[in-house]
Design a protein around this motif. Structure first.
Motif, PDB file in Angstrom:
ATOM      1  N   THR A   1      28.752 -79.498   9.348  1.00 40.34           N
ATOM      2  CA  THR A   1      28.824 -80.014  10.751  1.00 40.34           C
ATOM      3  C   THR A   1      28.074 -81.085  10.508  1.00 40.34           C
ATOM      4  O   THR A   1      27.357 -81.802   9.620  1.00 40.34           O
ATOM      5  CB  THR A   1      27.914 -79.033  11.666  1.00 40.34           C
ATOM      6  OG1 THR A   1      26.835 -78.861  11.022  1.00 40.34           O
ATOM      7  CG2 THR A   1      28.584 -77.721  11.861  1.00 40.34           C
ATOM      8  N   GLU A   2      28.062 -81.997  11.777  1.00 36.46           N
ATOM      9  CA  GLU A   2      27.438 -82.959  11.886  1.00 36.46           C
ATOM     10  C   GLU A   2      26.796 -83.137  13.274  1.00 36.46           C
ATOM     11  O   GLU A   2      27.588 -82.958  14.108  1.00 36.46           O
ATOM     12  CB  GLU A   2      28.252 -84.409  11.821  1.00 36.46           C
ATOM     13  CG  GLU A   2      27.735 -85.840  11.759  1.00 36.46           C
ATOM     14  CD  GLU A   2      28.558 -87.009  11.605  1.00 36.46           C
ATOM     15  OE1 GLU A   2      28.872 -87.673  12.505  1.00 36.46           O
ATOM     16  OE2 GLU A   2      28.939 -86.874  10.521  1.00 36.46           O
TER      17      GLU A   2
ATOM     18  N   ALA B   1      32.327 -80.830  13.918  1.00 39.04           N
ATOM     19  CA  ALA B   1      32.793 -80.511  12.356  1.00 39.04           C
ATOM     20  C   ALA B   1      32.986 -81.828  11.852  1.00 39.04           C
ATOM     21  O   ALA B   1      33.438 -82.702  12.073  1.00 39.04           O
ATOM     22  CB  ALA B   1      34.133 -79.786  12.538  1.00 39.04           C
ATOM     23  N   ALA B   2      32.121 -81.608  10.681  1.00 35.42           N
ATOM     24  CA  ALA B   2      32.237 -82.886   9.735  1.00 35.42           C
ATOM     25  C   ALA B   2      33.333 -83.025   8.641  1.00 35.42           C
ATOM     26  O   ALA B   2      33.552 -83.756   8.026  1.00 35.42           O
ATOM     27  CB  ALA B   2      30.894 -82.805   8.815  1.00 35.42           C
ATOM     28  N   ARG B   3      34.067 -81.500   8.816  1.00 34.55           N
ATOM     29  CA  ARG B   3      35.359 -81.580   7.559  1.00 34.55           C
ATOM     30  C   ARG B   3      36.118 -80.417   8.269  1.00 34.55           C
ATOM     31  O   ARG B   3      35.552 -79.570   9.269  1.00 34.55           O
ATOM     32  CB  ARG B   3      34.884 -81.296   6.484  1.00 34.55           C
ATOM     33  CG  ARG B   3      33.982 -79.967   6.065  1.00 34.55           C
ATOM     34  CD  ARG B   3      33.771 -79.866   4.695  1.00 34.55           C
ATOM     35  NE  ARG B   3      32.999 -78.515   4.242  1.00 34.55           N
ATOM     36  CZ  ARG B   3      33.309 -77.451   4.442  1.00 34.55           C
ATOM     37  NH1 ARG B   3      34.526 -76.876   4.955  1.00 34.55           N
ATOM     38  NH2 ARG B   3      32.179 -76.363   4.133  1.00 34.55           N
TER      39      ARG B   3
ATOM     40  N   HIS C   1      27.801 -74.160   9.047  1.00 34.24           N
ATOM     41  CA  HIS C   1      26.432 -74.540   8.337  1.00 34.24           C
ATOM     42  C   HIS C   1      26.225 -75.899   8.982  1.00 34.24           C
ATOM     43  O   HIS C   1      26.876 -76.849   9.150  1.00 34.24           O
ATOM     44  CB  HIS C   1      26.525 -74.802   6.816  1.00 34.24           C
ATOM     45  CG  HIS C   1      26.637 -73.245   6.191  1.00 34.24           C
ATOM     46  ND1 HIS C   1      27.917 -72.914   5.676  1.00 34.24           N
ATOM     47  CD2 HIS C   1      25.876 -72.215   5.970  1.00 34.24           C
ATOM     48  CE1 HIS C   1      27.748 -71.815   5.095  1.00 34.24           C
ATOM     49  NE2 HIS C   1      26.502 -71.277   5.360  1.00 34.24           N
ATOM     50  N   ASN C   2      24.639 -76.088   9.381  1.00 34.36           N
ATOM     51  CA  ASN C   2      24.103 -77.042   9.743  1.00 34.36           C
ATOM     52  C   ASN C   2      23.201 -77.603   8.617  1.00 34.36           C
ATOM     53  O   ASN C   2      22.556 -76.622   7.899  1.00 34.36           O
ATOM     54  CB  ASN C   2      23.656 -77.243  11.218  1.00 34.36           C
ATOM     55  CG  ASN C   2      22.605 -76.312  11.687  1.00 34.36           C
ATOM     56  OD1 ASN C   2      22.253 -75.300  10.665  1.00 34.36           O
ATOM     57  ND2 ASN C   2      22.036 -76.368  12.712  1.00 34.36           N
ATOM     58  N   SER C   3      22.387 -78.541   8.817  1.00 40.37           N
ATOM     59  CA  SER C   3      21.243 -78.890   7.923  1.00 40.37           C
ATOM     60  C   SER C   3      19.830 -79.170   8.544  1.00 40.37           C
ATOM     61  O   SER C   3      20.133 -79.675   9.819  1.00 40.37           O
ATOM     62  CB  SER C   3      21.420 -80.149   7.402  1.00 40.37           C
ATOM     63  OG  SER C   3      20.466 -80.500   6.149  1.00 40.37           O
ATOM     64  N   TYR C   4      18.960 -78.540   8.292  1.00 36.25           N
ATOM     65  CA  TYR C   4      17.768 -78.793   9.051  1.00 36.25           C
ATOM     66  C   TYR C   4      16.900 -80.191   8.453  1.00 36.25           C
ATOM     67  O   TYR C   4      15.901 -80.350   9.162  1.00 36.25           O
ATOM     68  CB  TYR C   4      16.897 -77.516   8.654  1.00 36.25           C
ATOM     69  CG  TYR C   4      17.304 -76.118   9.230  1.00 36.25           C
ATOM     70  CD1 TYR C   4      18.427 -76.083  10.176  1.00 36.25           C
ATOM     71  CD2 TYR C   4      16.577 -75.174   8.887  1.00 36.25           C
ATOM     72  CE1 TYR C   4      18.709 -74.854  10.771  1.00 36.25           C
ATOM     73  CE2 TYR C   4      17.032 -73.784   9.408  1.00 36.25           C
ATOM     74  CZ  TYR C   4      18.192 -73.776  10.278  1.00 36.25           C
ATOM     75  OH  TYR C   4      18.542 -72.396  10.680  1.00 36.25           O
TER      76      TYR C   4
END
Length: 144
Positions: free
Chosen positions: A94-95, A108-110, A119-122
């Motif tokens: 994700t973005e 969606a990043a892909r 999944h996202n990033s913290y």
């Protein structure tokens, strides 16, 4: 919803013994750990009780404050956001873009396959560079 959530997902809500062990693993002092995150066990004390003047006897309010730390994008509670998991590297799919005061967009990043976990990033998102050293989930030990 709030009562159904676990009480101790982040180190600031752990028992005194659990916090001491976490600090020993992170090394250094509370304000200057040898590995991220900085101040891994202090959010409840510094932020909720200190800056926000939260009640020390209202355990449900403290639990809600910890859920904001744990399941929001900064201080913005996003419906459904708690269904994503944090994971960096090839799993990040994700973005997130936040337009301050206007809107929050998770895209969606892909290509995401049917049944694949979102999944996202913290700490590796465009707008959260400060969290590279300032967030405190259990996953940080895996990522660093």
């Amino acid at each position: 919803y709030l009562n159904a959530q676990p009480n101790d997902d982040i180190p600031s809500a752990w028992s005194d013994m659990g916090q001491e062990l976490f600090r020993a693993i992170a090394g250094g002092k509370v304000e200057d750990t040898l590995i991220p995150p900085e101040e891994p066990t202090e959010w409840l004390i510094y932020d909720w009780y200190g800056r926000c003047r939260g009640s020390r006897v209202d355990k449900l309010a403290a639990k809600a404050a910890m859920l904001v730390v744990q399941r929001s994008d900064d201080a913005i509670m996003i419906p459904g956001y708690d269904m994503y998991n944090h994971r960096n590297g090839k799993y990040l799919n994700t973005e997130v873009t936040t337009y301050e005061g206007e809107k929050h967009v998770t895209a969606a990043a892909r290509d995401i396959q049917p049944g694949e976990q979102i999944h996202n990033s913290y700490n590796r998102c465009k707008e959260c560079s400060g969290r590279r050293i300032g967030y405190g989930t259990a996953e940080i030990l895996r990522d660093y």
